[in-house]
Write a protein that holds these residues in place. Structure first.
Motif, short mmCIF file in Angstrom:
data_model
loop_
_atom_site.label_atom_id
_atom_site.label_comp_id
_atom_site.label_asym_id
_atom_site.label_seq_id
_atom_site.Cartn_x
_atom_site.Cartn_y
_atom_site.Cartn_z
N ALA A 9 29.52 35.68 41.36
CA ALA A 9 29.27 37.06 41.79
C ALA A 9 28.46 37.82 40.74
CB ALA A 9 30.60 37.79 42.05
N PRO A 10 27.74 38.87 41.17
CA PRO A 10 27.02 39.71 40.21
C PRO A 10 27.98 40.34 39.21
CG PRO A 10 26.34 40.19 42.47
CD PRO A 10 27.54 39.30 42.56
N ARG A 11 27.49 40.62 38.02
CA ARG A 11 28.33 41.18 36.97
C ARG A 11 29.01 42.48 37.43
NH1 ARG A 11 31.66 40.30 33.32
NH2 ARG A 11 30.59 38.31 33.52
N GLU A 12 28.29 43.30 38.18
CA GLU A 12 28.86 44.57 38.65
C GLU A 12 30.09 44.34 39.52
OE1 GLU A 12 25.71 43.61 39.12
OE2 GLU A 12 24.75 44.77 37.49
N LYS A 13 30.03 43.33 40.38
CA LYS A 13 31.15 43.01 41.25
C LYS A 13 32.35 42.53 40.45
CE LYS A 13 33.52 41.98 44.96
NZ LYS A 13 34.20 43.04 45.74
N ILE A 14 32.10 41.65 39.48
CA ILE A 14 33.18 41.12 38.66
C ILE A 14 33.88 42.26 37.92
CG2 ILE A 14 33.73 39.69 36.64
CD1 ILE A 14 31.51 37.77 37.54
N GLU A 15 33.11 43.16 37.33
CA GLU A 15 33.69 44.25 36.56
C GLU A 15 34.43 45.24 37.46
OE1 GLU A 15 30.63 45.91 34.13
OE2 GLU A 15 30.54 44.16 32.80
N GLU A 16 33.96 45.41 38.68
CA GLU A 16 34.66 46.26 39.64
C GLU A 16 36.05 45.69 39.95
OE1 GLU A 16 34.23 47.21 44.39
OE2 GLU A 16 32.39 47.08 43.21
N VAL A 17 36.09 44.38 40.16
CA VAL A 17 37.36 43.70 40.42
C VAL A 17 38.28 43.80 39.20
CG1 VAL A 17 38.43 41.44 40.82
CG2 VAL A 17 36.42 42.12 42.15
N GLN A 18 37.71 43.57 38.01
CA GLN A 18 38.50 43.63 36.79
C GLN A 18 39.15 45.00 36.59
OE1 GLN A 18 35.37 42.39 34.02
NE2 GLN A 18 36.55 40.56 33.52
N LEU A 19 38.38 46.06 36.75
CA LEU A 19 38.91 47.40 36.50
C LEU A 19 40.03 47.74 37.47
CD1 LEU A 19 38.86 50.02 34.94
CD2 LEU A 19 37.02 50.84 36.45
N ALA A 20 39.83 47.42 38.74
CA ALA A 20 40.86 47.72 39.74
C ALA A 20 42.15 46.96 39.42
CB ALA A 20 40.36 47.36 41.13
#
Length: 431
Positions: A9-20
């Motif tokens: 996945a794109p980095r933005e997607k991974i970080e979105e999942v991580q933060l949530a």
């Protein structure tokens, strides 16, 4: 091939999942454990104060001693009726660290281990020979469940009984070997006694190895003697077990399953977060664990993080192989030395095997280091001058590369005790 699309996945997607997931985990531990609530309150923090991944640096560290202080179940966030599995460390240096798993946690573990086997090229058509120990140690069952998750035929032989292992690995046409690298090399030595024609009967194509820091030389040796691809696996029971990260076919760096485990590298003395590429202590925050979520766990393992693209298509952050451990580091007259560094020197020497042992002791007020190294079988019949040259070459290389003066002792083949699990590389008689 990816097991789960999140791996690419794109980095933005991974970080979105991580933060949530991070915010959900913080709320969980704050509300359900007095340990973390007190820690947060001391820092005047609440879960709502963490609004970005960068904010994780505000959070307190968790250490192994914290788990021991709350032995056995004091940090669990679910009732025991929801715990379906318990594992623990050996407890050789004190009380064991105990970890629990809910059904959800087991699903996560199976998921990340399925990724491990997929990275190694394994499919439902493969036969996995699992030589990790079963029981409270997470290795055996962790690899077992991962292999079954991808549909592979799984042979649960566990550790020990080397001759039987070799027989079954050949007769069952195993294609994937799961073991510690030191035991894999030990198995080869035992198989070689039967003859090279016997070795040709094996169908192995790849191996998944972990549970002990290993030099490039030992990895290359295991890969060479068995004629297989070497895939490294990293994990620790406090976080999940094996499956935190693993290597693919395109790189020696290990892909971290960071949608489940958030990694940081810190200076092990100051706790300061270090930049990508800098070596330091690996710190991990579990993002999806239910029974035992852990915030900023100081693993004691020395490594570095890298975010460069990988040819395999995975976008997950990668870590280098563990260099050593903060608590395994030997200080020799003021010089920091890791066993893996010594192993690297030995791997580049002629006429010796990678079976060795480091013995630290005192001579008066100074540190004294003896390094026992097994010579290869063809060297034992050579002249004494040749043996002396091998010994001096290793000692000189240790001095030039590691800045230590060690007394190298060459010993006969198979005289250093073999390990059925993790190799015992260091004996420190100074403590």
């Amino acid at each position: 091939m990816l097991w789960n699309e999140i791996e690419g996945a794109p980095r933005e997607k991974i970080e979105e999942v991580q933060l949530a997931r991070l915010q959900e985990t913080l709320k969980r531990v704050y509300e359900l454990t007095s340990f973390y609530k007190e820690k947060f309150d001391e820092l005047e923090l609440t879960p709502s104060d963490i609004t970005s991944l960068k904010d994780i640096e505000k959070l307190p560290f968790t250490k192994k001693q914290d788990l021991r202080n709350h032995y056995p179940f004091g940090l669990f966030t679910v009732p025991m009726s929801e715990v379906v599995r318990i594992h623990s460390s050996s407890g050789t240096t004190g009380k064991p660290t105990v970890v629990g798993y809910t059904k959800h946690d087991m699903d996560v573990w199976n998921e990340v281990m399925a990724r491990v086997f997929t990275m190694a090229g394994a499919t439902a058509d493969d036969v996995v020979h699992n030589a990790y120990g079963y029981g409270l140690f997470t290795g055996g069952l962790g690899f077992h469940n991962g292999a079954e998750t991808i549909g592979a035929t799984t042979v649960p032989v566990s550790s020990g009984f080397t001759d039987r292992q070799i027989l079954l690995m050949k007769d069952f046409n195993a294609t994937i070997l799961a073991a510690t690298p030191s035991f894999a090399l030990h198995m080869y030595e035992a198989a070689k006694k039967t003859g090279n024609d016997y070795l040709k009967d094996f169908k192995l194509k790849a191996g998944v190895f972990g549970a002990e820091p290993t030099s490039d030389g030992l990895k290359e040796e295991v890969s060479r003697v068995w004629g297989i691809d070497y895939h490294e696996v990293y994990g620790l029971s406090e976080i999940i077990g094996p499956g935190v990260s693993s290597s693919c076919k395109h790189s020696k760096l290990l892909h971290i399953n960071e949608d489940h485990f958030y990694p940081e590298i810190v200076d092990h003395k100051t706790g300061e977060v270090l930049a990508d590429g800098e070596r330091g202590e690996l710190v991990i925050t579990s993002l999806t664990k239910q029974a035992l979520p852990i915030i900023r766990y100081r693993t004691g393992d020395i490594t570095s993080l890298h975010r460069s693209p990988c040819e395999c298509g995975r976008t997950l952050v990668r870590m280098e192989s563990i260099v050593g451990r903060v608590d395994d580091m030997i200080i020799v007259n003021g010089v920091n030395v890791y066993p893996s560094q010594v192993e690297h020197v030995i791997a580049n020497a002629e006429g010796v095997t990678l079976n060795y042992q480091i013995i630290a002791d005192k001579k008066g007020h100074l540190d004294k280091i003896d390094i026992l190294v097994e010579v290869s079988e063809d060297v034992m019949s050579d002249s004494i001058p040749e043996m002396e040259k091998i010994k001096k070459d290793i000692q000189q290389s240790l001095a030039n590369n590691l800045y230590i003066n060690a007394n190298v002792k060459l010993v006969e083949p198979r005289t250093i005790e073999r390990s059925m699990g993790k190799a015992v590389r260091v004996i420190d008689k100074r403590v």
